[in-house]
Design an enzyme around this catalytic site. Structure first.
Site, PDB file in Angstrom:
ATOM      1  N   GLY A 112       0.792  -1.224   0.000  1.00  0.00           N
ATOM      2  CA  GLY A 112       0.000   0.000   0.000  1.00  0.00           C
ATOM      3  C   GLY A 112       0.824   1.275   0.000  1.00  0.00           C
ATOM      4  CG  HIS A 113       4.096   3.814   1.854  1.00  0.00           C
ATOM      5  ND1 HIS A 113       5.417   4.163   1.657  1.00  0.00           N
ATOM      6  CD2 HIS A 113       3.506   4.898   2.383  1.00  0.00           C
ATOM      7  CE1 HIS A 113       5.618   5.404   2.074  1.00  0.00           C
ATOM      8  NE2 HIS A 113       4.478   5.868   2.522  1.00  0.00           N
ATOM      9  CG  PHE A 114       3.153   5.296  -2.481  1.00  0.00           C
ATOM     10  CD1 PHE A 114       2.016   5.796  -1.875  1.00  0.00           C
ATOM     11  CD2 PHE A 114       4.387   5.792  -2.124  1.00  0.00           C
ATOM     12  CE1 PHE A 114       2.106   6.821  -0.943  1.00  0.00           C
ATOM     13  CE2 PHE A 114       4.485   6.812  -1.183  1.00  0.00           C
ATOM     14  CZ  PHE A 114       3.346   7.330  -0.584  1.00  0.00           C
ATOM     15  CB  VAL A 135       8.614   4.734  -1.085  1.00  0.00           C
ATOM     16  CG1 VAL A 135       9.514   5.545  -0.160  1.00  0.00           C
ATOM     17  CG2 VAL A 135       8.795   5.183  -2.522  1.00  0.00           C
TER      18      VAL A 135
END
Length: 142
Positions: free
Chosen positions: A49-51, A56
């Site tokens: 989810g990041h990203f 990252v």
């Protein structure tokens, strides 16, 4: 140099998967410093989810990894064995670069002040010699 593998790290600090962010400790001196590494894999849960289009490592997790390196230095002291080091504060924190899958994150935390159960660590995270995060981390041992 004093090297610690993952099992030895787990004997010093209480963190466990998925929140243990150190893979090994290259060198440390109880009460003085620890130099640890995190080998960042694309399989890290936070990358989902990041990203999704540009993975990252969250900066706050890099700060946490630096705190865990500092905890190795503090909790490896005989009088602190079996205790926990808690965050007391974060000062002078600067994010200077990204940490991405495939990076070997170097985490160095040096204890610069200590009085009783409270102290401060000067912490620097780098990848390939380039600083990605620096901060002063205040800790409390309890």
């Amino acid at each position: 140099m004093k090297h610690l593998d993952i099992k030895q790290i787990q004997q010093i600090i209480p963190h466990r998967h998925p929140f243990l962010l150190l893979d090994y400790v290259e060198d440390y001196e109880p009460g003085q410093y620890a130099i640890a590494y995190k080998c960042v894999s694309y399989r890290e849960e936070f990358f989902a989810g990041h990203f999704p289009q540009e993975p990252v490592m969250p900066g706050v997790l890099t700060v946490e990894a630096l705190a865990q390196a500092g905890a190795v230095a503090i909790l490896s002291m005989e009088e602190n064995k079996g205790k926990t080091a808690y965050f007391g504060g974060i000062q002078k924190c600067k994010f200077r670069g990204k940490v991405v899958p495939g990076d070997k994150l170097r985490l160095e935390t040096r204890i610069i002040k200590s009085k009783g159960p409270v102290g401060v660590g000067e912490a620097v995270a780098s990848v390939d010699g380039k600083v990605v995060v620096s901060a002063e981390l205040t800790f409390m041992v309890g």
